[in-house]
Design a protein around this motif. Structure first.
Motif, mmCIF file in Angstrom:
data_model
loop_
_atom_site.group_PDB
_atom_site.id
_atom_site.type_symbol
_atom_site.label_atom_id
_atom_site.label_comp_id
_atom_site.label_asym_id
_atom_site.label_seq_id
_atom_site.Cartn_x
_atom_site.Cartn_y
_atom_site.Cartn_z
ATOM 1 N N ASN A 45 51.966 -61.543 -11.405
ATOM 2 C CA ASN A 45 52.392 -60.400 -10.636
ATOM 3 C C ASN A 45 53.591 -59.541 -11.329
ATOM 4 O O ASN A 45 53.691 -58.339 -11.125
ATOM 5 C CB ASN A 45 52.930 -60.856 -9.263
ATOM 6 N N GLY A 46 54.467 -60.322 -11.910
ATOM 7 C CA GLY A 46 55.590 -59.546 -12.638
ATOM 8 C C GLY A 46 54.977 -58.765 -13.614
ATOM 9 O O GLY A 46 55.775 -57.837 -14.298
ATOM 10 N N PRO A 89 57.822 -54.178 -8.863
ATOM 11 C CA PRO A 89 58.717 -55.389 -8.445
ATOM 12 C C PRO A 89 58.027 -56.038 -7.207
ATOM 13 O O PRO A 89 57.650 -55.150 -6.192
ATOM 14 C CB PRO A 89 59.969 -54.768 -8.359
ATOM 15 N N ALA A 90 58.237 -57.240 -7.025
ATOM 16 C CA ALA A 90 57.666 -57.921 -5.643
ATOM 17 C C ALA A 90 58.835 -57.605 -4.717
ATOM 18 O O ALA A 90 60.096 -57.501 -5.008
ATOM 19 C CB ALA A 90 57.595 -59.286 -5.827
ATOM 20 N N SER A 91 58.585 -57.606 -3.326
ATOM 21 C CA SER A 91 59.395 -57.340 -2.452
ATOM 22 C C SER A 91 60.046 -58.762 -1.913
ATOM 23 O O SER A 91 59.716 -59.945 -2.637
ATOM 24 C CB SER A 91 58.629 -57.015 -1.042
ATOM 25 N N GLU A 92 61.204 -58.321 -1.418
ATOM 26 C CA GLU A 92 62.011 -59.739 -1.055
ATOM 27 C C GLU A 92 61.273 -60.631 -0.277
ATOM 28 O O GLU A 92 61.636 -61.943 -0.494
ATOM 29 C CB GLU A 92 63.045 -59.207 -0.403
ATOM 30 N N ALA A 121 58.857 -62.674 -2.559
ATOM 31 C CA ALA A 121 59.445 -63.519 -3.359
ATOM 32 C C ALA A 121 60.171 -64.723 -2.788
ATOM 33 O O ALA A 121 60.084 -65.832 -3.222
ATOM 34 C CB ALA A 121 60.933 -62.564 -3.988
#
Length: 241
Positions: free
Chosen positions: A196-197, A202-205, A208
């Motif tokens: 995913n990275g 960017p991944a959401s909070e 994560a």
């Protein structure tokens, strides 16, 4: 005895001494008492009677020249006819009126032994019946015991089959497989995080935090299974070791 004893001093008067001498012949018959057994009283006769009792002695064999009183006045021709007839001779020999006392004593002893044998045979037959009954009862109990033994073996096989998943070897195998599976789950979570990275987004909070929670729970379960396996390998698991 007292007449031979000398008088004590001082000496008595002559009258008293003469009186003692006169009384001496009157006491002299007393030593005759031990001569009574010589008269041949009933004691001697009694000893002879007891010693001469021949009741315990066996009757002697009369020999070949003995004849019953019934045959003593018979002629030679009659005796020859009797001798030529074995059945008649046997009848005269064993008849109650012509039998000799020695032969009769032998017959009585034989009859007593036969009666005792018959009694023993009856006892043996009774014991044989009891033994046959006990043998049949024991046989039935033995067959019942074998049937119960077969039932127990079948139940034991069913019990072993039911407890197979909980056997130490099977539990250790399941623990090892669970550890490998959990390690694979942790590796998959790590790869998903790296994949995913790599997209640049960017991944959401929330994503994560959700991934961290899942990874923490997976890693916690992995370390728990790893610790259990290490304890097992070190022999620190009780109950079956």
């Amino acid at each position: 005895m007292y007449s031979h004893t000398p008088p004590l001093p001082p000496p008595k008067p002559s009258g008293s001494h003469e009186a003692t001498r006169i009384n001496t012949p009157e006491t002299s018959p007393s030593p005759r008492l031990p001569q009574r057994p010589e008269t041949g009283g009933p004691g001697a006769d009694g000893f002879q009677h007891v010693g001469s009792a021949p009741t315990g002695q066996p009757i002697p064999d009369p020999g070949e020249q003995w004849l019953p009183k019934f045959l003593q006045d018979k002629s030679k021709q009659d005796l020859a006819e009797i001798l030529s007839n074995p059945s008649l001779l046997s009848a005269l020999t064993h008849s109650p009126h012509t039998i000799h006392p020695s032969l009769q004593a032998s017959h009585d002893a034989l009859q007593s032994a036969l009666a005792e044998n018959v009694q023993r045979a009856a006892q043996l037959l009774n014991l044989e019946a009891r033994l046959a009954n006990q043998r049949s009862s024991t046989q039935a109990q033995l067959l019942s015991t074998h049937a119960l033994e077969r039932q127990w073996r079948a139940k034991q096989a069913e019990m072993d089959h039911a407890l197979t998943p909980f056997a130490p070897a099977r539990l250790y195998q399941r623990l090892s497989q669970g550890l490998q599976e959990q390690e694979a789950v942790c590796s998959a979570l790590e790869e998903s995080f790296l994949d995913n990275g790599g997209d640049g987004a960017p991944a959401s909070e929330r994503e994560a935090s959700d991934w961290v929670r899942k990874y923490r729970e997976a890693k916690k379960l992995y370390y728990l299974r790893q610790e259990r396996k290490e304890r097992w390998d070190e022999g620190r698991v009780g109950g079956w070791r």
